[in-house]
Design an enzyme around this catalytic site. Structure first.
Site, mmCIF file in Angstrom:
data_model
loop_
_atom_site.group_PDB
_atom_site.id
_atom_site.type_symbol
_atom_site.label_atom_id
_atom_site.label_comp_id
_atom_site.label_asym_id
_atom_site.label_seq_id
_atom_site.Cartn_x
_atom_site.Cartn_y
_atom_site.Cartn_z
ATOM 1 N N HIS A 1 -18.015 -0.546 -38.996
ATOM 2 C CA HIS A 1 -17.828 0.896 -39.211
ATOM 3 C C HIS A 1 -16.325 1.118 -39.109
ATOM 4 O O HIS A 1 -15.735 0.944 -38.045
ATOM 5 C CB HIS A 1 -18.556 1.705 -38.136
ATOM 6 C CG HIS A 1 -20.041 1.488 -38.128
ATOM 7 N ND1 HIS A 1 -20.857 2.006 -39.099
ATOM 8 C CD2 HIS A 1 -20.842 0.803 -37.286
ATOM 9 C CE1 HIS A 1 -22.110 1.651 -38.842
ATOM 10 N NE2 HIS A 1 -22.129 0.921 -37.758
ATOM 11 N N TYR B 1 -24.625 0.384 -25.437
ATOM 12 C CA TYR B 1 -24.353 -0.053 -26.817
ATOM 13 C C TYR B 1 -22.887 -0.458 -27.007
ATOM 14 O O TYR B 1 -22.061 0.310 -27.504
ATOM 15 C CB TYR B 1 -24.745 1.030 -27.826
ATOM 16 C CG TYR B 1 -25.283 0.443 -29.132
ATOM 17 C CD1 TYR B 1 -25.008 -0.860 -29.491
ATOM 18 C CD2 TYR B 1 -26.057 1.210 -29.999
ATOM 19 C CE1 TYR B 1 -25.500 -1.397 -30.664
ATOM 20 C CE2 TYR B 1 -26.553 0.678 -31.182
ATOM 21 C CZ TYR B 1 -26.268 -0.620 -31.499
ATOM 22 O OH TYR B 1 -26.745 -1.142 -32.673
ATOM 23 N N LYS C 1 -26.262 -2.911 -24.023
ATOM 24 C CA LYS C 1 -26.641 -3.636 -25.229
ATOM 25 C C LYS C 1 -25.383 -4.190 -25.875
ATOM 26 O O LYS C 1 -24.447 -3.428 -26.146
ATOM 27 C CB LYS C 1 -27.353 -2.687 -26.200
ATOM 28 C CG LYS C 1 -27.547 -3.273 -27.603
ATOM 29 C CD LYS C 1 -28.469 -2.412 -28.427
ATOM 30 C CE LYS C 1 -28.533 -2.863 -29.874
ATOM 31 N NZ LYS C 1 -29.618 -2.219 -30.608
ATOM 32 N N LYS D 1 -23.812 -5.589 -29.139
ATOM 33 C CA LYS D 1 -23.958 -5.817 -30.583
ATOM 34 C C LYS D 1 -23.158 -7.061 -30.920
ATOM 35 O O LYS D 1 -21.937 -7.077 -30.810
ATOM 36 C CB LYS D 1 -23.418 -4.598 -31.353
ATOM 37 C CG LYS D 1 -23.380 -4.771 -32.850
ATOM 38 C CD LYS D 1 -24.752 -4.992 -33.437
ATOM 39 C CE LYS D 1 -25.527 -3.698 -33.566
ATOM 40 N NZ LYS D 1 -26.902 -3.889 -34.083
ATOM 41 N N PRO E 1 -27.720 -9.597 -32.406
ATOM 42 C CA PRO E 1 -26.785 -10.137 -33.403
ATOM 43 C C PRO E 1 -27.122 -9.729 -34.843
ATOM 44 O O PRO E 1 -26.627 -10.362 -35.789
ATOM 45 C CB PRO E 1 -26.924 -11.641 -33.202
ATOM 46 C CG PRO E 1 -28.320 -11.830 -32.758
ATOM 47 C CD PRO E 1 -28.726 -10.590 -31.998
ATOM 48 N N HIS F 1 -34.609 3.620 -31.505
ATOM 49 C CA HIS F 1 -33.488 2.923 -32.149
ATOM 50 C C HIS F 1 -32.425 3.910 -32.625
ATOM 51 O O HIS F 1 -32.714 5.074 -32.909
ATOM 52 C CB HIS F 1 -34.011 2.127 -33.349
ATOM 53 C CG HIS F 1 -32.945 1.366 -34.064
ATOM 54 N ND1 HIS F 1 -32.441 1.755 -35.290
ATOM 55 C CD2 HIS F 1 -32.290 0.240 -33.719
ATOM 56 C CE1 HIS F 1 -31.519 0.888 -35.660
ATOM 57 N NE2 HIS F 1 -31.401 -0.042 -34.735
ATOM 58 N N SER F 2 -31.202 3.409 -32.737
ATOM 59 C CA SER F 2 -30.085 4.225 -33.219
ATOM 60 C C SER F 2 -29.516 3.602 -34.477
ATOM 61 O O SER F 2 -29.172 2.418 -34.491
ATOM 62 C CB SER F 2 -28.991 4.261 -32.155
ATOM 63 O OG SER F 2 -27.753 4.628 -32.730
ATOM 64 N N HIS G 1 -25.328 5.234 -30.768
ATOM 65 C CA HIS G 1 -23.910 4.981 -31.050
ATOM 66 C C HIS G 1 -23.062 6.158 -30.549
ATOM 67 O O HIS G 1 -21.846 6.125 -30.643
ATOM 68 C CB HIS G 1 -23.669 4.878 -32.561
ATOM 69 C CG HIS G 1 -24.228 3.663 -33.242
ATOM 70 N ND1 HIS G 1 -25.562 3.458 -33.419
ATOM 71 C CD2 HIS G 1 -23.592 2.593 -33.812
ATOM 72 C CE1 HIS G 1 -25.748 2.311 -34.086
ATOM 73 N NE2 HIS G 1 -24.580 1.767 -34.325
ATOM 74 N N ARG H 1 -18.609 -4.736 -45.440
ATOM 75 C CA ARG H 1 -17.416 -5.563 -45.605
ATOM 76 C C ARG H 1 -16.593 -5.493 -44.320
ATOM 77 O O ARG H 1 -16.514 -4.449 -43.680
ATOM 78 C CB ARG H 1 -16.542 -5.075 -46.784
ATOM 79 C CG ARG H 1 -17.112 -5.451 -48.144
ATOM 80 C CD ARG H 1 -17.075 -6.960 -48.362
ATOM 81 N NE ARG H 1 -17.706 -7.370 -49.596
ATOM 82 C CZ ARG H 1 -19.016 -7.601 -49.750
ATOM 83 N NH1 ARG H 1 -19.843 -7.438 -48.738
ATOM 84 N NH2 ARG H 1 -19.516 -7.984 -50.896
HETATM 85 MG MG MG Z 1 -30.739 -3.859 -34.237
#
Ligand code: MG
Length: 426
Positions: free
Chosen positions: A26, A133, A170, A172, A201, A300-301, A329, A384
Site C-alpha cells: 500500500h 496488525y 498479527k 503480515k 504471509p 477480517h480486515s 488496518h 507492485r
Molecule cells: Mg490474510
C-alpha cells in the site's frame, strides 16, 4: 421508502507509512470508494468499498437501473437482484453489493431509530477486541516509520501496544525470507510474553516452507497461522501435518467454499470480511453455519476506513462464536472521512457504535479534501512493490525482498486534512 439515487466518491487516505505485503505494498495511502445511497424520503446511507477511480464510480452508477425504486428494507432481495450467482459469472460485483448493503442497513437503522446490530439480532458485547496488525513498512516521505529489522518491528509493536492497548499481534509477512520473518515473530513473542500472536504471509509460501514455519512456531501462543500457502489443497497438505489452526480469508469467501471445506477440511478458522463476502448479512449467515459445525471464525480486515470499520464492529457485536480478536488496518490511517476523525481504540478494543444505523457520520469537508487527494495523486498498483518495479511474485514466491540491502523508494504522499481556522470577528 424507495432508493432514488446512488453516488460514489473516490478518496485517498494517507497512511503513517507505506505497508508492505507479499504482492507489493500500500503505497502510503489507501484508495477507497465512499458510496452514498439516498431514498425518496430523505435518508442517506453510507457504504464503502476498496479501490476507486473512474471505473469503480462508473460501476456503482451502472447499478442504478437495478436499485432505483428498491426498498432498502428488502435486504434479502438485494444480492439476488445485483449478483445472482450464475449471472455473476459475467460480472464481478461483490464489493459493490456489499457497499450498497451497508448503506441500506444504515438507512433502515436510521428509519427504525436503532443501530444496525439490533437489525441483525442484537449485540452480545459492547466492545470488539482488535489485533495490532503489524506490517513491514517502507519509510514515509519524511524518511520516518520504516519497519524492516527485528528491532524496528518490536519497537513499532511496542508503540502500538502503548498507544492502543493491543493484546493480540498479527504479523503480515510474505515480504522477506521466511526464516528472517521467523526471527521477527519469535522476537515479538519474547517481547510480549502475555499476548497472543498470528502470522499471515498472504499465501506466499510453498507447502514445504509452510510446514517448516508451522513446526518452528508450534508451542508459541499462536491464535492461528493464516493462509501460509495458496489454495485449498495446499492448505490441506499443511493442515494434515501440523497441530496449528490454519485460517483463511482467501480461499473460503462464499458459502459454496465453506461447504466444500466442511466436507473435506483444509482450513480451521474462517475469516469473515464484510466486503469480500458481499455484506454484513452474508457474513452472519456464514457465521451461523460455522457455529453449528463449531468451526471458529474471525472478523477480517481488507483495509478499511471508518464506514467499513463500523460494519465490522456491528458484525462482531452479534456473533456468539467470535472468540478471536478482529483485524483492522485502521490504526495505520492518519485520518478518516468521519465527522470527528478516527474512531478510538481503548485497551485494545473499540466500542460498537450505538447511534442509529451504522452510527457513523460522514464529514463533508474531509470527504472533499480526500477526494482531491485522490485526484492529485491518482491510484497505485497494489500488486507492485515500489522498491522493485520489475518484480512480481511467483506462487509460491522464491524471490524475497532483501532484508539487509534494498532500494528505498520515494513514495509521494499528501498531508492529512486539518480544519480551516475559524474566522474571528473583530
Ligand atoms: Mg490474510
Amino acid at each position: 421508502m424507495k432508493i432514488c439515487d446512488i453516488r460514489a466518491t473516490t478518496v485517498s487516505m494517507p497512511l503513517e507509512a507505506p505497508l508492505r505485503h507479499s504482492n507489493g505494498a500500500h503505497w502510503g495511502r489507501f484508495v477507497r470508494t465512499i458510496v452514498e445511497v439516498e431514498t425518496d424520503d430523505g435518508y442517506v446511507g453510507l457504504g464503502e468499498m476498496g479501490g476507486g477511480g473512474e471505473s469503480a464510480e462508473l460501476g456503482i452508477r451502472a447499478l442504478k437501473p437495478y436499485v432505483l425504486g428498491h426498498d432498502p428494507r428488502d435486504l434479502e432481495a438485494l444480492p439476488l437482484k445485483l449478483a445472482n450467482p450464475t449471472a455473476s459469472l459475467y460480472n464481478n460485483r461483490m464489493q459493490m453489493v456489499a457497499a450498497i448493503e451497508f448503506a441500506c442497513l444504515d438507512i433502515v437503522g436510521q428509519h427504525w431509530s436503532c443501530p444496525v446490530y439490533q437489525i441483525l439480532g442484537g449485540k452480545l458485547r459492547d466492545r470488539i477486541p482488535f489485533a495490532s496488525y503489524l506490517f513491514y513498512r517502507y519509510p514515509n516521505a519524511a524518511g520516518e516509520g520504516e519497519v524492516r529489522t527485528v528491532e524496528q518491528l518490536v519497537e513499532h509493536a511496542s508503540a502500538l501496544k502503548t498507544a492502543h492497548g493491543f493484546q493480540t499481534h498479527k504479523l503480515k509477512g510474505g515480504v522477506f525470507p521466511p526464516r528472517y520473518e521467523l526471527e521477527s515473530y519469535r522476537a515479538l513473542v519474547e517481547a510480549f510474553p502475555n499476548d497472543q500472536f498470528r502470522w499471515d504471509p498472504n499465501a506466499a509460501w510453498s507447502v514445504a516452507d509452510s510446514l517448516e514455519m508451522a513446526h518452528a512456531i508450534a508451542g508459541l501462543p499462536n491464535d492461528y497461522l493464516e493462509d501460509p500457502t495458496w489454495g485449498l489443497n495446499g492448505m490441506r497438505q499443511v493442515r494434515e501435518k501440523t497441530p496449528l489452526l490454519l485460517a483463511t480469508n482467501t480461499v473460503i469467501v462464499n458459502r459454496e467454499h465453506l461447504v466444500a471445506n466442511l466436507r473435506d477440511p483444509a482450513v480451521d478458522v474462517i475469516l469473515l470480511d464484510t466486503t469480500f463476502w458481499g455484506g454484513i448479512r452474508a457474513c452472519l449467515k456464514a457465521a451461523t453455519i460455522c457455529e453449528a459445525f463449531q468451526v471458529p471464525i474471525g472478523v477480517h480486515s481488507s483495509g478499511e476506513l471508518g464506514i467499513q470499520l463500523a460494519t465490522m464492529l456491528h458484525l462482531g457485536a452479534v456473533l456468539p462464536n467470535l472468540t478471536f480478536a478482529a483485524d483492522a488496518h485502521y490504526h495505520h490511517l492518519q485520518d478518516d472521512v468521519l465527522a470527528g476523525g478516527k474512531l478510538q481504540y481503548e485497551a485494545g478494543s473499540m466500542a460498537v457504535p450505538d447511534g442509529p444505523g451504522l452510527g457513523v457520520t460522514l464529514d463533508r469537508d474531509r470527504l472533499k479534501y480526500y477526494a482531491e487527494c485522490y485526484r492529485t495523486l491518482g491510484g497505485y498498483p497494489y500488486d507492485r512493490d515500489p522498491g522493485r518495479p520489475a518484480w512480481y511474485p511467483l506462487l509460491p514466491n522464491l524471490n524475497w525482498a532483501n532484508p539487509t540491502n534494498e532500494a528505498v523508494p520515494v513514495i509521494p504522499s499528501l498531508p492529512a486534512w486539518t480544519a480551516e481556522p475559524e474566522e474571528v470577528e473583530s
